[in-house]
Structure formats: C-alpha cells, structure tokens
Scaffold this active site. Structure first.
Site, short mmCIF file in Angstrom:
data_model
loop_
_atom_site.label_atom_id
_atom_site.label_comp_id
_atom_site.label_asym_id
_atom_site.label_seq_id
_atom_site.Cartn_x
_atom_site.Cartn_y
_atom_site.Cartn_z
N ASP A 8 -5.78 -10.05 5.23
CA ASP A 8 -6.74 -9.71 4.19
C ASP A 8 -7.81 -10.79 4.02
OD1 ASP A 8 -5.37 -7.34 3.68
OD2 ASP A 8 -4.08 -8.28 2.18
N GLU A 35 -5.40 1.56 0.80
CA GLU A 35 -5.46 0.32 0.01
C GLU A 35 -6.57 -0.57 0.52
OE1 GLU A 35 -1.58 -1.46 0.47
OE2 GLU A 35 -1.84 -1.78 2.62
#
Ligand SMILES: *[C@@H]1O[C@H](CO)[C@@H](O)[C@H](O)[C@H]1NC(C)=O
Ligand SMILES: *[C@@H]1O[C@H](CO)[C@@H](O)[C@H](O)[C@H]1NC(C)=O
Ligand SMILES: *[C@@H]1O[C@H](CO)[C@@H](O)[C@H](O)[C@H]1NC(C)=O
Ligand SMILES: *[C@@H]1O[C@H](CO)[C@@H](O)[C@H](O)[C@H]1NC(C)=O
Ligand SMILES: *[C@@H]1O[C@H](CO)[C@@H](O)[C@H](O)[C@H]1NC(C)=O
Ligand SMILES: *[C@@H]1O[C@H](CO)[C@@H](O)[C@H](O)[C@H]1NC(C)=O
Ligand SMILES: *[C@@H]1O[C@H](CO)[C@@H](O)[C@H](O)[C@H]1NC(C)=O
Length: 390
Positions: A55, A233
C-alpha cells in the site's frame, strides 16, 4: 448447501479439463477474466534497490518524491526520481498510535496530502478480517526531520467513538484516500474494504475530523451487490479534465502462501469516473460502480507481475504524465506479503479513460506469456488429483 461430489468418471473429466485449461491459459477463460490480461501487458518501471512496500503512497514535494507505506509507525522514504533508489528518512509516528484499535504499532495504507503548508497523513489501524478499525491522522509542517503530531481517530468502525452511527455500523474504516472538489474546494475522505465496499464522507475544514459526526452525509461509491464476499478496497481518487476517477483494488490482496484464488480473483486495479465528486461513478462499459462495475487498468501480466494493487495516482501537469503506482508480487521472487514491491507506470488517457503506457527504461521482457505463476497451476493440478483419490 455443499454440492454432492461428481461421479468418478466426471471427476476424471474435470481433471482433464483443468489440465487442458491450465496448459493453455491464454485462450480458455471467459471474456471477463481474459480481458484482464488483454488490457494489461506493461511491466512495471524500474525500482532501483527493489523497495518492498505494501500500500504505497507517494507525493512530490520540492523536487523530491516522498513515499509512505504500511509498516511499523508508517515508514517514510525519499528519492529524487521515481526509479529510486529510495532512502528511509523516518516514520510518521514516534511509536504506537494514540488510537486504541487494531495493531497500534503497525498502521496500514497511509495517504498523505499537502494543504497550505501542512502535511496530513491519514493512516489505518485494523487487523485482518475484522471490522474493528479506525482511520487516524497525523500532521507536520516539514517532511524532512520534523516530528509529526498524532491527532488520533477521524472515524471508527466496529468499536470506538462514533462507531454506532451509520454508516460506521456497516462499513470498515480502512484505506483512507482524499479528494478536494474542484468547484467548491470542499474535501472528502474516501475509505472502505469488503463489507459494504467503498464510501465517502465530507471532511471538516480542519481536515482532522468529519462533518456532522452524529449524522454524516455519507455516500457509497462502489458495491458488489451480487457477491457474498465483496473484495473491493484501497480506494484512491484523482481529478482530471472535469472527471473524478475512483480507483480501487479488487480481489485477494494477501496471504497467497496459504492459497491462491481462482485466476483473475487476485488483486487487480480498477477505475470508474464521474463528473461529480460524489458520484454516481460508471466504468468504461457504462456499468455503475454501485452495481459491480469497474474497468481494469492494471492486473497480473506476463506471468511475472501478480496481484498488483494498493494504488495511488501522482498527478502530472502539461509536460509530465500522470503516474499510477502500486505494489505487486514478482512471481520469480515470492508470494509472501513481505515480498511485495513498489511498481509504477505512466498513464495516458483515451476518451478520458486511463491506460498504462510504456515509459522510460522499459526493459524488453521476452515474457513467455505464461500468465499464471507455475506454482499456482501446479497447486490446482495437485489438489485435483487429491480430490480424485480422496
Ligand atoms: C528544497 O530542496 C532543496 C534541494 O534539495 C533544499 O536545499 C531546500 O532546503 C528545500 N526547501 C524546502 C523548503 O524544504
Ligand atoms: C529519472 O531517471 C531516468 C533514468 O535515469 C531519467 O530518464 C529521467 O529523466 C529521470 N527523471 C527525473 C525527473 O529526474
Ligand atoms: C503488531 O505488528 C508488529 C509489526 O508487524 C508485530 O511484530 C506484532 O506482533 C503485532 N502485534 C499484534 C498484537 O499483532
Ligand atoms: C480546479 O482545477 C483547476 C485546474 O486543475 C485549478 O486551477 C483550480 O485551482 C481548481 N479549483 C479548485 C477550487 O480547486
Ligand atoms: C511539471 O512537473 C514537473 C515535475 O514533475 C516540474 O518539474 C515542472 O516544472 C512542472 N511543469 C509545470 C508547467 O508546472
Ligand atoms: C522479477 O524478479 C526477477 C529476479 O529478480 C527480475 O529479473 C525481474 O526483472 C523481475 N520482474 C519484475 C517485473 O519485477
Ligand atoms: C496518448 O494517447 C493518445 C490517444 O488517446 C495518443 O494520441 C497519444 O499519442 C498518446 N500519448 C502518449 C505520450 O503516449
């Protein structure tokens, strides 16, 4: 209900089919899945030093790139070029977050933005598979060396202050992203994962809290209404030429050493757009993102790049292109979560729809177009034989 087992000769037929399909992966899959591979054939651009990230989040400031990633206290790296090499310059938090949720020492998925000389880093606290989560925020005025101030939680779900208010009763407070409405100057926090997928909330002017916490003006951005598990997500939002783009990761992100999903159900990078920051968003085929839509921009390719996701977009200008960055697994290196690397590609747009393009220093990858990591294929065949003989 569990389906009863097929008869033995049917099992052999299934095995034969799996073997044939596996041996010829390019042609035997349905249109949706094969489109994943048709549209994404670009290898990530160089990552000198092989920076490992999960991420990633990158901002350009004063001629340098600053990278934030999920990790103990939110590590910060710096480079003068997107190709790297990256050096670690510190962390956002001094130690544990002041929020008492999830793993306080190991935030996920930071997103940092600059506003009027202050940097705001939104970070996530959670644990795998749990909706007990929070998005916190920390601020600083200089990225090199100065300490950050942790302001604690902006929102909680599952547990904690405000978590009994809709939509915090049904959503998961992870993976923050940020957007400012170009016509009103108002800023929004986007967040979400699985459960009811991706949502948006108006932020207060201080950017440290949401507006109307007792009755927030929440908007749902994406949803998979027909699937029991709703694997969307890691949202990102960008603005370009009158359109807001909502980007997200679809599929399984992690823990591949414990099992691979059906091909195409690993992370891929998808997008939809709207002229209104609040939606509704549609994909390239006109499908609403609230009805399962989302056009694939980047996905597993060349049998080398597996499960890219955890994205962000670095805005270009008149002379520099937008950059899509993400993490991915290199199938020749490994499938542990800690093997995830920084990847990035330049973006171009056609009719306002983004696509990944070749860029500087593209190494000609002779790629055999095997598409699937061999171990994945072997796993399927092995399990099929076990099934036959069990
Ligand atoms: C901007 O970067 C230059 C060169 O790296 C450095 O000398 C200068 O101090 C930086 N300015 C600020 C405001 O950080
Ligand atoms: C980054 O490095 C590449 C390869 O050395 C070079 O072509 C490019 O111009 C550099 N970009 C910047 C912004 O310095
Ligand atoms: C929290 O994360 C750290 C760093 O990844 C890890 O070492 C630690 O075991 C985790 N703590 C808990 C309670 O899971
Ligand atoms: C809207 O976008 C334009 C061009 O990208 C920019 O110049 C302008 O400052 C933006 N307005 C607001 C309110 O953010
Ligand atoms: C565009 O961005 C680059 C950095 O990526 C910068 O060097 C250049 O000055 C910018 N150009 C304009 C017209 O703002
Ligand atoms: C994957 O790793 C191998 C071995 O380190 C390397 O040669 C190759 O360039 C990498 N490919 C990508 C797309 O990262
Ligand atoms: C970007 O895509 C357009 C088509 O939409 C094409 O005409 C143009 O040459 C492309 N630019 C670059 C730099 O690839």
């Amino acid at each position: 209900m569990y389906p009863s087992r097929p008869l033995p000769h049917l099992r052999l037929l299934i095995l034969a089919l799996i073997t044939i399909v596996g041996a010829n992966p390019a042609s035997e899959w349905g249109p949706t899945v094969s489109r994943v591979y048709d549209t994404t054939d670009k290898i990530p651009l160089p990552n000198q030093g092989h920076l490992q990230v999960h991420d990633p989040n990158i901002i350009l400031h004063n001629g340098s790139y600053y990278l934030f990633k999920g990790g103990p206290s939110v590590p910060i790296f710096k480079a003068t070029n997107m190709t790297g090499p990256w050096s670690k310059i510190g962390t956002v938090l001094d130690g544990d977050s002041i929020i008492h949720t999830g793993n306080r020492s190991r935030p996920w998925a930071p997103t940092t933005i600059a506003r009027d000389g202050t940097f705001y880093c939104y970070y996530t606290l959670s644990t795998h598979g749990s909706r007990k989560s929070a998005i916190g925020v920390a601020t600083t005025t200089t990225l090199d060396g100065s300490p950050w101030t942790d302001h604690g939680a902006v929102i909680h779900t599952g547990d904690g202050e405000g978590s009994k208010v809709w939509p915090f009763t049904i959503t998961n407070a992870i993976d923050a992203s940020f957007i400012t409405d170009n016509s009103t100057g108002k800023s929004y926090l986007n967040y979400g994962s699985f459960w009811h997928d991706i949502w948006q909330l108006p932020l207060s002017d201080d950017l440290l809290s949401i507006e109307d916490p007792g009755d927030p003006d929440a908007m749902q951005l994406t949803f998979l209404p027909h699937e029991r598990v709703k694997p969307q997500e890691g949202s990102w939002m960008s603005y370009r030429d009158g359109y807001y783009y909502v980007w997200f990761s679809h599929g399984k992100c992690c823990k591949f050493t414990e099992g691979f999903p059906v091909r195409g159900m690993e992370y891929s990078i998808r997008v939809g757009r709207s002229k209104n920051v609040r939606g509704p968003f549609v994909d390239k085929d006109g499908q609403m993102l609230l009805d399962g839509g989302g056009s694939i921009v980047y996905a597993s390719n060349h049998g080398k790049v597996y499960a890219p996701g955890g994205i962000g977009v670095l805005d270009g200008n008149e002379t520099t292109p937008d950059i899509l960055y993400y993490h991915y697994l290199n199938t020749s290196i490994g499938f542990f979560d800690s093997d995830a690397h920084l990847g990035w590609n330049l973006l171009n747009y056609s009719d306002g729809w983004p696509f990944v393009v070749d860029g500087i220093l593209m190494s000609a990858d002779s790629g055999t177009m095997a598409y699937l990591p061999n171990c994945f294929y072997l796993t399927i065949v092995m399990f099929s034989w076990l099934y036959i003989w069990s």
